[in-house]
Design a protein around this motif. Structure first.
Motif, PDB file in Angstrom:
ATOM      1  N   ASN A 111      -4.516   8.362  -6.886  1.00  0.00           N
ATOM      2  CA  ASN A 111      -3.809   9.439  -6.207  1.00  0.00           C
ATOM      3  C   ASN A 111      -4.469   9.669  -4.856  1.00  0.00           C
ATOM      4  O   ASN A 111      -5.694   9.551  -4.733  1.00  0.00           O
ATOM      5  N   GLN A 112      -3.682   9.978  -3.880  1.00  0.00           N
ATOM      6  CA  GLN A 112      -4.155  10.283  -2.528  1.00  0.00           C
ATOM      7  C   GLN A 112      -5.036   9.168  -1.970  1.00  0.00           C
ATOM      8  O   GLN A 112      -6.056   9.426  -1.328  1.00  0.00           O
ATOM      9  N   LEU A 113      -4.647   7.928  -2.227  1.00  0.00           N
ATOM     10  CA  LEU A 113      -5.404   6.785  -1.713  1.00  0.00           C
ATOM     11  C   LEU A 113      -5.221   6.683  -0.196  1.00  0.00           C
ATOM     12  O   LEU A 113      -4.115   6.838   0.317  1.00  0.00           O
ATOM     13  N   VAL A 114      -6.319   6.416   0.489  1.00  0.00           N
ATOM     14  CA  VAL A 114      -6.322   6.266   1.937  1.00  0.00           C
ATOM     15  C   VAL A 114      -7.206   5.079   2.278  1.00  0.00           C
ATOM     16  O   VAL A 114      -8.307   4.948   1.741  1.00  0.00           O
ATOM     17  N   ILE A 115      -6.731   4.225   3.163  1.00  0.00           N
ATOM     18  CA  ILE A 115      -7.569   3.140   3.672  1.00  0.00           C
ATOM     19  C   ILE A 115      -8.341   3.709   4.853  1.00  0.00           C
ATOM     20  O   ILE A 115      -7.774   3.984   5.901  1.00  0.00           O
ATOM     21  N   ARG A 116      -9.642   3.916   4.672  1.00  0.00           N
ATOM     22  CA  ARG A 116     -10.488   4.495   5.726  1.00  0.00           C
ATOM     23  C   ARG A 116     -10.861   3.469   6.787  1.00  0.00           C
ATOM     24  O   ARG A 116     -11.005   3.799   7.949  1.00  0.00           O
TER      25      ARG A 116
ATOM     26  N   LEU B 283      -8.595   9.376  -5.328  1.00  0.00           N
ATOM     27  CA  LEU B 283      -8.908   9.445  -6.755  1.00  0.00           C
ATOM     28  C   LEU B 283      -8.449   8.143  -7.400  1.00  0.00           C
ATOM     29  O   LEU B 283      -7.254   7.937  -7.633  1.00  0.00           O
ATOM     30  N   ILE B 284      -9.390   7.257  -7.682  1.00  0.00           N
ATOM     31  CA  ILE B 284      -9.079   5.942  -8.238  1.00  0.00           C
ATOM     32  C   ILE B 284      -8.980   6.077  -9.759  1.00  0.00           C
ATOM     33  O   ILE B 284      -9.931   6.465 -10.409  1.00  0.00           O
TER      34      ILE B 284
ATOM     35  N   PHE C 241       0.829  -1.202   0.000  1.00  0.00           N
ATOM     36  CA  PHE C 241       0.000   0.000   0.000  1.00  0.00           C
ATOM     37  C   PHE C 241       0.867   1.257   0.000  1.00  0.00           C
ATOM     38  O   PHE C 241       1.818   1.352   0.775  1.00  0.00           O
ATOM     39  N   THR C 242       0.540   2.189  -0.900  1.00  0.00           N
ATOM     40  CA  THR C 242       1.088   3.542  -0.892  1.00  0.00           C
ATOM     41  C   THR C 242      -0.074   4.486  -1.184  1.00  0.00           C
ATOM     42  O   THR C 242      -1.198   4.030  -1.395  1.00  0.00           O
ATOM     43  N   ASP C 243       0.204   5.787  -1.234  1.00  0.00           N
ATOM     44  CA  ASP C 243      -0.886   6.720  -1.539  1.00  0.00           C
ATOM     45  C   ASP C 243      -1.279   6.690  -3.017  1.00  0.00           C
ATOM     46  O   ASP C 243      -2.245   7.337  -3.416  1.00  0.00           O
ATOM     47  N   GLN C 244      -0.553   5.886  -3.833  1.00  0.00           N
ATOM     48  CA  GLN C 244      -0.866   5.775  -5.256  1.00  0.00           C
ATOM     49  C   GLN C 244      -1.176   4.342  -5.706  1.00  0.00           C
ATOM     50  O   GLN C 244      -1.513   4.116  -6.863  1.00  0.00           O
ATOM     51  N   TYR C 245      -1.086   3.390  -4.775  1.00  0.00           N
ATOM     52  CA  TYR C 245      -1.205   1.981  -5.176  1.00  0.00           C
ATOM     53  C   TYR C 245      -1.674   1.138  -3.995  1.00  0.00           C
ATOM     54  O   TYR C 245      -1.178   1.280  -2.879  1.00  0.00           O
ATOM     55  N   LEU C 246      -2.630   0.263  -4.251  1.00  0.00           N
ATOM     56  CA  LEU C 246      -3.087  -0.707  -3.259  1.00  0.00           C
ATOM     57  C   LEU C 246      -3.174  -2.067  -3.929  1.00  0.00           C
ATOM     58  O   LEU C 246      -3.814  -2.222  -4.961  1.00  0.00           O
ATOM     59  N   HIS C 247      -2.504  -3.045  -3.340  1.00  0.00           N
ATOM     60  CA  HIS C 247      -2.491  -4.414  -3.858  1.00  0.00           C
ATOM     61  C   HIS C 247      -3.097  -5.305  -2.782  1.00  0.00           C
ATOM     62  O   HIS C 247      -2.563  -5.400  -1.679  1.00  0.00           O
ATOM     63  N   LEU C 248      -4.221  -5.943  -3.111  1.00  0.00           N
ATOM     64  CA  LEU C 248      -4.913  -6.822  -2.179  1.00  0.00           C
ATOM     65  C   LEU C 248      -4.896  -8.257  -2.663  1.00  0.00           C
ATOM     66  O   LEU C 248      -5.034  -8.521  -3.851  1.00  0.00           O
ATOM     67  N   ARG C 249      -4.758  -9.171  -1.736  1.00  0.00           N
ATOM     68  CA  ARG C 249      -4.938 -10.594  -2.030  1.00  0.00           C
ATOM     69  C   ARG C 249      -6.415 -10.890  -1.778  1.00  0.00           C
ATOM     70  O   ARG C 249      -6.972 -10.466  -0.771  1.00  0.00           O
ATOM     71  N   LEU C 250      -7.048 -11.586  -2.701  1.00  0.00           N
ATOM     72  CA  LEU C 250      -8.463 -11.923  -2.581  1.00  0.00           C
ATOM     73  C   LEU C 250      -8.626 -13.420  -2.402  1.00  0.00           C
ATOM     74  O   LEU C 250      -7.678 -14.191  -2.586  1.00  0.00           O
TER      75      LEU C 250
END
Length: 92
Positions: free
Chosen positions: A67-72, A84-85, A48-57
């Motif tokens: 941009n400016q990604l946040v895990i709420r 902004l996705i 996870f960064t503010d520009q990228y999120l990688h999840l295992r499903l």
């Protein structure tokens, strides 16, 4: 044996008219415009960064770019992301 188990699940879904994501533990993704995303049935954050999120499903992986990604909120099986996705990539 695996095929029989899968077949029984499919018959259960058909007969009881249940959503497949409930029976098969499939990921469910809800997106509101390009600003919010809710992912159910994740199996962990890989990166996870503010520009990228990688999840295992449960089935595959999900990559979210923006941009400016946040895990709420992050729960054992759910993740709520804001920002902004820009694009989403699903890898089976």
């Amino acid at each position: 044996m695996k095929k029989l188990h899968r077949r029984l699940r499919q018959l259960t879904v058909k007969q009881l008219e249940l959503p497949k994501d409930v029976i098969f533990d499939l990921p469910r993704i809800t997106m509101i415009a390009s600003y919010q995303m809710y992912i159910e049935n994740h199996r962990g954050v890989v990166q996870f960064t503010d520009q990228y999120l990688h999840l295992r499903l449960s089935k595959g992986e999900l990559k979210i770019y923006g941009n400016q990604l946040v895990i709420r909120a992050i729960l054992p099986e759910d993740v709520f992301v804001e920002g902004l996705i820009r694009s989403i990539e699903y890898i089976d």
